[in-house]
Every structure is written in C-alpha cells, then in structure tokens.
Design a protein around this motif. Sequence first.
Motif, short mmCIF file in Angstrom:
data_model
loop_
_atom_site.label_atom_id
_atom_site.label_comp_id
_atom_site.label_asym_id
_atom_site.label_seq_id
_atom_site.Cartn_x
_atom_site.Cartn_y
_atom_site.Cartn_z
N VAL A 255 -18.72 -99.22 -68.98
CA VAL A 255 -18.92 -98.46 -67.97
C VAL A 255 -19.64 -99.34 -66.95
N SER B 38 -19.39 -100.86 -63.06
CA SER B 38 -20.21 -100.68 -61.94
C SER B 38 -20.36 -101.89 -61.40
N LEU C 110 -22.81 -87.94 -66.61
CA LEU C 110 -22.06 -89.15 -66.59
C LEU C 110 -20.52 -89.24 -66.16
N LEU D 229 -18.57 -90.22 -62.82
CA LEU D 229 -17.33 -91.15 -63.06
C LEU D 229 -16.15 -90.45 -62.29
N TYR E 40 -21.69 -94.06 -58.45
CA TYR E 40 -22.03 -95.10 -59.54
C TYR E 40 -23.47 -95.48 -59.89
N TRP F 126 -24.79 -94.02 -63.16
CA TRP F 126 -24.33 -94.56 -64.21
C TRP F 126 -25.65 -95.15 -65.44
#
Length: 501
Positions: free
Chosen positions: A19, A23, A79, A83, A112, A115
Amino acid sequence: MRTSRATLVGGVVGALVVVEFTSGVLQGYYTPLFTDVARHLGIQDADINWFEAAQLLLSAIVVPFMARLGDMFGHRKILIFSLVVTLVASIGVAFAPTFPIFIAAWALQGFYVVWLPMNISIIFLRARDRPNSAALTRKGAGLIVVALQAGAIIGALAGGQLGTIFEGRLWLTLSVPAVLVAVALLVVIFKVPDPGVRAGGKVDSRGTVVLSLALLAITGGLSLVRLHGVTAWVFGMVLLGIFLLWVFVRVEQRSADPLIDIAMFKRPELWPVFLTSALFGVSVLGAQGPLSTFARTDPGEVGYGLGANSATASYLIGGYVMSLLVGAGLFAQVSRSLTPRKVLIGASALVATGYFALIPFHDSFGQVLGCMIVAGVGSGALVAALPAAAAAAAPPHQTGVATGLTNTTKVIGGSFASSAFALALAGGAVVTTSGAESTAGSLSGYIAVWAICGGTAVVATIFLFAVPKVAFMSPPIGDVDGLPAADAGGAVAPDAHPREG
C-alpha cells in the motif's frame, strides 16, 4: 518472540508495504509528466500549481475526519474505503477530458494521505498485546515508510520513461497508477485482517464542519498568496481560519464524542509531536520546489545556482529521496539502542544541520547534495518516527486520530511554508550578468528558505526535549489508559471498547 515479530512483519506489514509503495508511486509518478498533462488539457504551466493546492486542501480536511472514522468503525474499513476512492480518482485522472474534471479527480486522488495513519494504526493495534508493542510499531513504521520512499523514487523514474515509451498515448501512461492502486486494494482485502478495536461513539458533525471550514480558510488563503501575493483577502481568510479553530476547540470541549480529543494536545508526550509535525512540514513539503529551481538556475547568468539540466537535477532530488529512505530504514534499528525520544531529537537536529549548512555551502553540486543527504536522513527518520510516536503515546482507541493529526499538522506547516517561500524567492529584482531582468528566484530568497527550514527544525528539537524520557516505550499489556487486558485469543472483557465480532 522472534516468531511473533516475524509473523507481524512478514504478514500484515508485508501487505501494508504494498500500500505504501503505491502511495509513493502516486507521489512521484506524475511529476515528470506535468508538462504533458498541461499540453493535453490546454492549460498554462502556471496552472499546474492548482494541482498541489487542490490536494493540500483536501488532505488537510479529510485526514482528521477519516482518522476519527477509523477509530470508530475500524481502520481496515477506512483504509479500504480510501483505496476505492483513490482508485476511482486515478481512473478519472487518466481519462479526464477537461481541466475542471481533471482537477476534481486529482483532488480526490489525495485520499491516499489517509493510508499512512491507517496503516500505522493497524500495525500498532495488531502488536498492542505484545510486550514489545512500541518496538514492533516502530519497526513496522520504518518498513512501510521505506516502501513509501522507494515508491516515490521508482514512480518518478517510471513516469518519465513510460511517458516517452507511450508518447502520444497519455491516457495509457496515466493508467499505470490506477492499476497499482487496484492491486493494493486487493492485497488489503485478502491479506490484512481487521484488528477489531473499536472506539464506538458518534460522528461529530458540528466539529467536522467547523474544522473543515477552518482548514479550508487557512489553506485556501495561503494558496491565494501564490496567485496575487499578500493581500487583504489572504489576511482575512487566515484570520477567519484561526478564529474558526478557536471555535472548533470550544465545540470539541463540549462534545461527548469529539472529532479530536483536545485533551491529547495537553499530554506531555503528544503536543511536542504534533508541533514537530507542523514544523517538519515546512521543510519536507515546502522546500523541494526551491531545491529543484535552485539546481536549474544558471550561475553563468545570475551568479548562483548549479546550472543543472533536468537529468542532473533529478539525480540531486533522487539522492535526497534516497537519503529519506535510508533515514526511515535506520529509524527502528537506532531506536533499539536509543530511546525513541532521543531519535526524534537527533533526527530534528540532522534536518537543522543540513539546511543551515546550505547557507555557506551551495556553490557546487557536491556541496548541495551533501547538505541534502544530511537533512534527508533526519527527515526520513521523522517521517517514520512521528506517526509511530503518536500511536504509541495516544490512548489505544484514538490511535487513528493521533497519527492522522501528525499528517494534518504537517500539511498545514507545508502550506504556510510554500506560500512564504514563494514570496521570499520573488522578493528582490534579479538581473543577469548582461543587465537583463531574470525570472530566477533571488539568492537572498533561497538563503531565507534554508534559514527558515533550519530554524523550524531547531525549534522542534528544543520542544522535543520537553517530552518525558520514557515516552513512546511499550506499556504493560492491557494497562494503557484503562484499556482492559487481552486474553490469549485477543478478546477483551465485555465492558471494553466495542470490538467487531
């Protein structure tokens, strides 16, 4: 203990690395393509500044709200939601036919920013029942921030190369980030279990509205500086934002379920972290543009600068980002030998040293690169250390809000800095050696930028000395601000904060 650490790092953290790598790609991929995007949309290069302004505005507003929702309903759920929003926005960026649609998609892609605080909250809550929970959190934070910086480097290189390979098919080049976001979404859905901790409560709608208006007024007012300089409108909007922040504090103090628990700002181990995040935002978000333009300034024309072409300037920026990666990677290892508090102090001191050194040492590529590497190592450690420190010091049911606040305060600091630096570089007429007027920023402006970055890092270092010496260390299991101890299976007593069944 080795088995539990390996399970955490190799399982959940391994998935969250994907993840944060994504980013990083999002943050680096588009930069080499901005000119192509401007030509495609039929806009001036100066209009590209609206991209950054739009995402700063959105990130400043959504992070506190989404962080609170993460604490209430589950960090994994938020999260996944962020996304999905980012995926839809990334598709919109690739296929937007007009500038207004593109700017709307670009702003939404800024989800983002949620995140990192969600990921660190997940790591902390997964590790909270272990004696070395803070150490595991620091290790996990260091790994995912390394992935973030690596993604930024690879993203910048890939964006430039694919832009050339797919020349004439910009939509195809811009579709690559959407594919990576889709992969990250699937990884979270199938590989990241829900930690289960819930704070409960209700959404603080009044606090959300007031805080959003306050941040919109402040960051919006500062964005106007780039267009029209310091005007009465700028002062008015910033003052209105400050007043609304005061109103927000009063509203939150009276709320049974506040968006942000104001009491956190009174905790001796937390308020220096939030303040450091704001001061850190000055350099990490505000100083990269001036670094690039100084490198491209021709010393043969104005007497200063490095005279670098785009390729050489990319090596300078790449070296700086690589040092961020190194600093983030060393953070957890150094924290095992020193206390986290000392690491924060040392990292801030490195940032100050690097930027102050630029004032006398900026005449050659090697000098500037050396200074930026010193500042970059400290900055990388802070990127990993600040949210991890906030998570370790906050009540377990408020880890999302605490880590999110490190991001929000950093964005506000960066907004102030970017506007102040724009004014500093524009101040003072610059002429070439032939007597003609130049578009380059003034040398006095660059020196002011470096002095401000160094000075804010010094202030942060001083305030970090106020942090208790034992802060951010692992607490006894089940003894964190009254949170009941977990049993062997991870369940808690019925009167604990709600958990998902």
